[in-house]
Design a protein around this motif. Structure first.
Motif, PDB file in Angstrom:
ATOM      1  N   HIS A 111     -48.957   4.414   7.705  1.00 46.46           N
ATOM      2  CA  HIS A 111     -48.292   3.222   7.411  1.00 46.46           C
ATOM      3  C   HIS A 111     -47.473   2.603   6.633  1.00 46.46           C
ATOM      4  CE1 HIS A 111     -47.095  -0.014  10.484  1.00 46.46           C
ATOM      5  NE2 HIS A 111     -47.454  -0.751   9.755  1.00 46.46           N
ATOM      6  N   HIS A 115     -43.220   1.676   5.651  1.00 48.69           N
ATOM      7  CA  HIS A 115     -42.866   0.315   5.178  1.00 48.69           C
ATOM      8  C   HIS A 115     -42.199   0.439   3.405  1.00 48.69           C
ATOM      9  CE1 HIS A 115     -43.560  -2.477   8.183  1.00 48.69           C
ATOM     10  NE2 HIS A 115     -45.440  -2.376   7.644  1.00 48.69           N
ATOM     11  N   SER A 135     -47.715  -7.881   4.577  1.00 51.74           N
ATOM     12  CA  SER A 135     -47.502  -7.330   5.803  1.00 51.74           C
ATOM     13  C   SER A 135     -48.987  -8.844   6.630  1.00 51.74           C
ATOM     14  CB  SER A 135     -47.922  -5.974   6.600  1.00 51.74           C
ATOM     15  OG  SER A 135     -48.551  -5.789   6.295  1.00 51.74           O
ATOM     16  N   GLY A 136     -48.973  -7.908   7.889  1.00 52.45           N
ATOM     17  CA  GLY A 136     -50.253  -8.762   8.716  1.00 52.45           C
ATOM     18  C   GLY A 136     -51.275  -8.522   8.100  1.00 52.45           C
ATOM     19  N   GLY A 137     -51.807  -6.681   7.687  1.00 49.07           N
ATOM     20  CA  GLY A 137     -52.759  -6.773   7.208  1.00 49.07           C
ATOM     21  C   GLY A 137     -53.014  -5.828   5.241  1.00 49.07           C
ATOM     22  N   GLY A 162     -49.417 -12.038   5.565  1.00 45.41           N
ATOM     23  CA  GLY A 162     -48.663 -12.466   7.158  1.00 45.41           C
ATOM     24  C   GLY A 162     -50.156 -13.009   7.785  1.00 45.41           C
ATOM     25  N   ASP A 166     -50.496 -16.774   9.805  1.00 45.95           N
ATOM     26  CA  ASP A 166     -50.832 -16.801  10.756  1.00 45.95           C
ATOM     27  C   ASP A 166     -52.126 -17.630  10.859  1.00 45.95           C
ATOM     28  OD1 ASP A 166     -48.951 -14.956  11.737  1.00 45.95           O
ATOM     29  OD2 ASP A 166     -50.149 -13.298  11.533  1.00 45.95           O
ATOM     30  N   GLY A 179     -46.170 -16.477  10.914  1.00 48.61           N
ATOM     31  CA  GLY A 179     -45.330 -16.539   9.453  1.00 48.61           C
ATOM     32  C   GLY A 179     -43.785 -17.083  10.008  1.00 48.61           C
ATOM     33  N   ALA A 180     -43.012 -16.863  10.790  1.00 50.39           N
ATOM     34  CA  ALA A 180     -41.345 -16.780  11.138  1.00 50.39           C
ATOM     35  C   ALA A 180     -41.795 -18.361  11.130  1.00 50.39           C
ATOM     36  CB  ALA A 180     -40.709 -16.153  11.812  1.00 50.39           C
ATOM     37  N   ASP A 183     -41.987 -20.707   8.484  1.00 55.04           N
ATOM     38  CA  ASP A 183     -40.582 -20.042   7.331  1.00 55.04           C
ATOM     39  C   ASP A 183     -39.328 -20.928   7.589  1.00 55.04           C
ATOM     40  OD1 ASP A 183     -39.118 -18.850   5.612  1.00 55.04           O
ATOM     41  OD2 ASP A 183     -38.478 -16.685   6.889  1.00 55.04           O
ATOM     42  N   GLY A 269     -43.823  -6.958   6.927  1.00 52.76           N
ATOM     43  CA  GLY A 269     -42.972  -8.066   7.827  1.00 52.76           C
ATOM     44  C   GLY A 269     -43.060  -9.238   7.115  1.00 52.76           C
ATOM     45  N   VAL A 270     -43.296  -9.711   6.514  1.00 50.26           N
ATOM     46  CA  VAL A 270     -43.191 -11.006   5.395  1.00 50.26           C
ATOM     47  C   VAL A 270     -42.196 -10.646   4.495  1.00 50.26           C
ATOM     48  CG1 VAL A 270     -44.452 -12.584   3.958  1.00 50.26           C
ATOM     49  CG2 VAL A 270     -46.360 -11.550   5.673  1.00 50.26           C
ATOM     50  N   ASN A 273     -39.428 -12.538   5.300  1.00 50.27           N
ATOM     51  CA  ASN A 273     -38.963 -14.311   4.555  1.00 50.27           C
ATOM     52  C   ASN A 273     -38.607 -14.626   3.691  1.00 50.27           C
ATOM     53  OD1 ASN A 273     -40.375 -16.351   3.313  1.00 50.27           O
ATOM     54  ND2 ASN A 273     -41.421 -16.445   4.286  1.00 50.27           N
ATOM     55  N   GLY A 300     -40.359  -5.095  10.308  1.00 48.84           N
ATOM     56  CA  GLY A 300     -41.535  -5.372  11.139  1.00 48.84           C
ATOM     57  C   GLY A 300     -41.932  -3.646  11.086  1.00 48.84           C
ATOM     58  N   ASP A 301     -43.296  -3.551  12.154  1.00 56.28           N
ATOM     59  CA  ASP A 301     -43.257  -2.380  12.751  1.00 56.28           C
ATOM     60  C   ASP A 301     -42.102  -1.999  13.163  1.00 56.28           C
ATOM     61  OD1 ASP A 301     -46.083  -2.683  10.708  1.00 56.28           O
ATOM     62  OD2 ASP A 301     -46.841  -3.061  12.381  1.00 56.28           O
TER      63      ASP A 301
HETATM   64  O1  KG4 Z   1     -45.219  -5.101   8.872  1.00 55.93           O
HETATM   65  P1  KG4 Z   1     -45.733  -6.173  10.363  1.00 55.93           P
HETATM   66  O2  KG4 Z   1     -45.130  -6.464  11.732  1.00 55.93           O
HETATM   67  O3  KG4 Z   1     -47.271  -5.682  10.336  1.00 55.93           O
HETATM   68  C1  KG4 Z   1     -48.264  -5.315  10.473  1.00 55.93           C
HETATM   69  O4  KG4 Z   1     -48.060  -4.412  10.133  1.00 55.93           O
HETATM   70  O5  KG4 Z   1     -48.718  -6.190  10.020  1.00 55.93           O
HETATM   71  O6  KG4 Z   1     -46.077  -8.083   9.602  1.00 55.93           O
HETATM   72  C2  KG4 Z   1     -46.749  -8.725  11.039  1.00 55.93           C
HETATM   73  C3  KG4 Z   1     -46.332  -9.534   9.958  1.00 55.93           C
HETATM   74  C4  KG4 Z   1     -47.194 -11.553  10.780  1.00 55.93           C
HETATM   75  O7  KG4 Z   1     -48.400 -11.611   9.681  1.00 55.93           O
HETATM   76  C5  KG4 Z   1     -46.123 -12.303  10.926  1.00 55.93           C
HETATM   77  O8  KG4 Z   1     -46.892 -13.623  10.825  1.00 55.93           O
HETATM   78  C6  KG4 Z   1     -45.730 -11.653   9.143  1.00 55.93           C
HETATM   79  O9  KG4 Z   1     -45.947 -10.692   9.449  1.00 55.93           O
HETATM   80  N1  KG4 Z   1     -44.338 -12.520   9.159  1.00 55.93           N
HETATM   81  C7  KG4 Z   1     -43.778 -13.436   8.530  1.00 55.93           C
HETATM   82  C8  KG4 Z   1     -42.139 -13.593   9.146  1.00 55.93           C
HETATM   83  N2  KG4 Z   1     -41.732 -12.619   9.687  1.00 55.93           N
HETATM   84  C9  KG4 Z   1     -42.765 -12.226  10.034  1.00 55.93           C
HETATM   85  N3  KG4 Z   1     -44.130 -14.376   7.407  1.00 55.93           N
HETATM   86  C10 KG4 Z   1     -43.564 -15.098   7.009  1.00 55.93           C
HETATM   87  N4  KG4 Z   1     -42.372 -15.625   6.753  1.00 55.93           N
HETATM   88  C11 KG4 Z   1     -41.904 -14.734   7.815  1.00 55.93           C
HETATM   89  N5  KG4 Z   1     -39.821 -15.046   8.157  1.00 55.93           N
END
Ligand code: KG4
Ligand code: ZN
Length: 342
Positions: A111, A115, A135-137, A162, A166, A179-180, A183, A269-270, A273, A300-301
């Motif tokens: 994965h 990315h 990202s979230g993880g 991330g 959250d 997160g968004a 931001d 995902g982050v 930001n 994002g994913d």
């Molecule tokens: O990569 P992703 O879509 O999924 C994973 O593989 O985890 O990342 C999701 C993460 C979430 O924690 C979400 O809150 C964060 O990305 N996220 C953000 C923003 N957009 C998404 N965090 C900060 N600022 C943003 N604009």
């Protein structure tokens, strides 16, 4: 090659059709966020069931959007891990079923390599580069010397960035995933209003820690005895974001010095930001770096991002067998390095 790629590692059911690891003909992402939001996070069992319901329609939609049929597809790429095991199994099983029925080669993709290589779908991506995955993880720094040539330089020792966003959003009553929204609120706040800690900034390692930052927000809220609103909420979000961005930028700068590479990819995902994008652009300008940020739809994913590694592997004649298993944990340093790859 014309590839069908499938991603089901967490809460997005995604499929894409990509030509030559470069040209996206379609990319369908069906998000389960609304379902999991009610629980304040992803519920693995619900995610698996939802993937089962959605996988066939999402693949059909990807083929239709690309104007192709299964008969046109020349190979498949699928997220093998890391992620939720039950969720991954749905994608891996779907890829195997199509590969078996159509006598097609398929390859399991990490994965995170998806990315990291996503910018190659939009522009020429040159190796070696430093990769920051947020990202979230994950909050990981990698040296990327080529497809399947990854070295982990640093990683979070607790919460991913991330996750910190959250959890902080949850403390502020902003809902999941927040997160968004943090931001957005941060944009009009004062980043100097509250001095939050910069964890592990001076420990000399390339590791990250974000759980203390979330606790600092909690301590601040307890002192205030209420959740701030309006301008005060914006100030808190801006101050939190400033702490996150400073740590991410300074650790990235240290990794650049150690590795002496001149290109930087920020993905996950982050990477959407706005504060991080600005701070990383400033770092790139100061250090004369080539900076790659995927477009928001590729941060994002999604499944399209898997096509870069999958195409490189399949074109080089490397593919997996039907005994390929889905794996919940998988270290990037252990991703198979096929001798055939450049
Ligand atoms: O990569 P992703 O879509 O999924 C994973 O593989 O985890 O990342 C999701 C993460 C979430 O924690 C979400 O809150 C964060 O990305 N996220 C953000 C923003 N957009 C998404 N965090 C900060 N600022 C943003 N604009
Ligand atoms: Zn991801």
């Amino acid at each position: 090659m014309l590839l069908l790629t499938i991603e089901t590692s967490c809460d997005e059911t995604a499929a894409a059709v990509v030509r030559d690891g470069q040209q996206i003909l379609s990319s369908v992402v069906s998000s389960q966020i609304a379902i999991h939001a009610e629980y304040g996070g992803v519920v693995p069992e619900i995610a698996s069931r939802k993937h089962l319901e959605l996988i066939s329609p999402v693949i059909k939609q990807a083929l239709d959007d690309a104007g192709v049929t299964c008969a046109d597809i020349e190979g498949l790429g699928v997220t093998r891990g890391p992620g939720l095991l039950g969720a991954l199994l749905v994608g891996v099983s779907a890829a195997k079923a199509i590969a078996l029925a159509r006598s097609l080669p398929f390859v399991g993709v990490h994965h995170i390599e998806g990315h990291l290589l996503a910018p190659a779908l939009e522009q020429q991506l040159e190796f070696p580069f430093l990769g920051l995955v947020v990202s979230g993880g994950h909050t990981h720094l990698y040296l990327v010397e080529g497809v399947r040539r990854y070295t982990t330089l640093g990683r979070t020792i607790d919460d991913a960035v991330g996750e910190a966003y959250d959890k902080t959003a949850n403390l502020l009553g902003l809902g999941y995933p927040g997160g968004a929204l943090i931001d957005k609120l941060a944009k009009t706040g004062n980043p100097l209003a509250i001095k939050f800690p910069r964890p592990l900034l001076h420990d000399g390692s390339l590791n990250f820690s974000f759980s203390g930052l979330k606790t600092a927000v909690l301590t601040h809220l307890k002192k205030q005895q209420e959740i701030p609103q309006g301008a005060a909420l914006n100030d808190l979000c801006a101050s939190f974001q400033a702490a996150v961005c400073e740590v991410l930028c300074k650790k990235t700068a240290a990794a650049l010095q150690k590795t002496d590479v001149k290109s930087l990819v920020v993905a996950g995902g982050v990477a959407c930001n706005s504060g991080l994008r600005t701070a990383m652009q400033q770092l790139a300008d100061r250090s004369n770096l080539k900076l790659y940020f995927p477009s928001p739809s590729l941060c994002g994913d999604n499944a399209a991002m898997l096509a870069v590694a999958a195409d490189a592997c399949l074109t080089a004649g490397y593919f997996d067998g039907f005994d390929l298993d889905a794996v919940a944990t998988w270290n990037m340093d252990q991703v198979v390095k096929p001798e055939l790859l450049p």
